[in-house]
Design a protein around this motif. Structure first.
Motif, short mmCIF file in Angstrom:
data_model
loop_
_atom_site.label_atom_id
_atom_site.label_comp_id
_atom_site.label_asym_id
_atom_site.label_seq_id
_atom_site.Cartn_x
_atom_site.Cartn_y
_atom_site.Cartn_z
N UNK A 1 -31.10 36.12 -14.97
CA UNK A 1 -30.88 35.33 -13.77
C UNK A 1 -29.82 34.26 -14.01
N UNK A 2 -29.94 33.53 -15.11
CA UNK A 2 -29.00 32.43 -15.40
C UNK A 2 -27.56 32.93 -15.52
N UNK A 3 -27.36 34.04 -16.20
CA UNK A 3 -26.02 34.59 -16.41
C UNK A 3 -25.58 35.50 -15.27
N UNK A 4 -26.48 35.80 -14.36
CA UNK A 4 -26.22 36.71 -13.24
C UNK A 4 -25.65 38.04 -13.73
N UNK A 5 -26.36 38.60 -14.74
CA UNK A 5 -25.93 39.87 -15.32
C UNK A 5 -27.11 40.83 -15.41
N UNK A 6 -26.79 42.09 -15.32
CA UNK A 6 -27.77 43.17 -15.50
C UNK A 6 -27.23 44.05 -16.61
N UNK A 7 -28.00 44.23 -17.68
CA UNK A 7 -27.53 45.00 -18.82
C UNK A 7 -28.58 46.03 -19.24
N UNK A 8 -28.14 47.27 -19.42
CA UNK A 8 -29.02 48.33 -19.89
C UNK A 8 -28.60 48.70 -21.30
N UNK A 9 -29.55 48.64 -22.21
CA UNK A 9 -29.27 48.92 -23.63
C UNK A 9 -30.35 49.84 -24.20
N UNK A 10 -30.00 50.60 -25.25
CA UNK A 10 -31.01 51.44 -25.88
C UNK A 10 -31.81 50.67 -26.92
N UNK A 11 -33.10 50.92 -26.94
CA UNK A 11 -33.97 50.41 -27.99
C UNK A 11 -34.57 51.61 -28.69
N UNK A 12 -35.43 51.37 -29.63
CA UNK A 12 -36.07 52.46 -30.38
C UNK A 12 -37.58 52.35 -30.24
N UNK A 13 -38.23 53.49 -30.18
CA UNK A 13 -39.69 53.52 -30.14
C UNK A 13 -40.21 52.73 -31.34
N UNK A 14 -41.13 51.82 -31.10
CA UNK A 14 -41.69 50.99 -32.16
C UNK A 14 -41.07 49.61 -32.25
N UNK A 15 -39.88 49.42 -31.67
CA UNK A 15 -39.27 48.09 -31.64
C UNK A 15 -39.94 47.28 -30.55
N UNK A 16 -39.89 45.97 -30.69
CA UNK A 16 -40.34 45.11 -29.60
C UNK A 16 -39.19 44.98 -28.61
N UNK A 17 -39.51 44.57 -27.41
CA UNK A 17 -38.47 44.34 -26.41
C UNK A 17 -37.53 43.22 -26.86
N UNK A 18 -38.09 42.21 -27.54
CA UNK A 18 -37.28 41.12 -28.07
C UNK A 18 -36.31 41.63 -29.14
N UNK A 19 -36.79 42.46 -30.05
CA UNK A 19 -35.91 43.01 -31.09
C UNK A 19 -34.77 43.81 -30.47
N UNK A 20 -35.07 44.55 -29.40
CA UNK A 20 -34.04 45.33 -28.71
C UNK A 20 -32.97 44.41 -28.16
N UNK A 21 -33.38 43.33 -27.49
CA UNK A 21 -32.42 42.37 -26.93
C UNK A 21 -31.60 41.72 -28.03
#
Length: 168
Positions: free
Chosen positions: A52-72
């Motif tokens: 919201x603050x940056x007014x951006x939408x970003x789609x990125x790949x993560x890996x099964x077993x990673x946390x959402x924070x680790x992905x970011x």
């Protein structure tokens, strides 16, 4: 008759060669399946972050077993926080979640897939981020990615605290 093991007999007919190649390919596929080898694509989970603050939408790949924070953090997205330790219990004595910097709001489509909050996560959000707490609020460090979460979308509120330069 002196051919290597598994080599096809040359029949001079194109169908014989095609059948031999097909049999070799099927054998190789069966061997891969028997060993249970997974590819990176089998473990990839795409996550969309709406900042919201940056007014951006970003789609990125993560890996099964990673946390959402680790992905970011792996993709250097502007989401701060510290990975949560195991939830506290008498076996692990884990610390659990430690900060609300990684507060996210899970889209309604994924709430059931992500699963319920642990009591420590709920307590931390209600106590330290009460004014921004919503029904689908979660901590990114407490969401462990599974293949079912492919396409997960979360909103990162503009009010998230940033303790990066905080001196203790």
């Amino acid at each position: 008759q002196n051919r290597p093991h598994g080599a096809a007999q040359r029949t001079g007919h194109p169908t014989g060669a095609m059948l031999a190649r097909a049999a070799a390919a099927a054998s190789a596929a069966a061997n891969r399946g028997a060993r249970g080898l997974a590819t990176v694509n089998d473990q990839k989970v795409y996550c969309t972050f709406i900042f919201v603050k940056q007014q951006k939408r970003m789609t990125v790949p993560g890996m099964v077993g990673w946390s959402l924070l680790k992905t970011a953090q792996h993709h250097r997205l502007p989401l701060n926080g510290v990975e949560a330790d195991e939830p506290w219990d008498y076996t692990t004595y884990g610390e659990g979640p430690m900060s609300t910097e990684d507060h996210v709001v899970v889209s309604k489509d994924y709430v059931d897939i992500v699963g319920p909050r642990h009591w420590e996560e709920s307590e931390l959000l209600r106590t330290h981020d009460a004014e921004n707490y919503q029904e689908h609020s979660r901590l990114a460090s407490c969401i462990t990615l599974t293949k079912d979460m492919d396409g997960l979308t979360v909103l990162v509120p503009s009010t998230n605290a940033d303790f990066t330069n905080y001196l203790w």
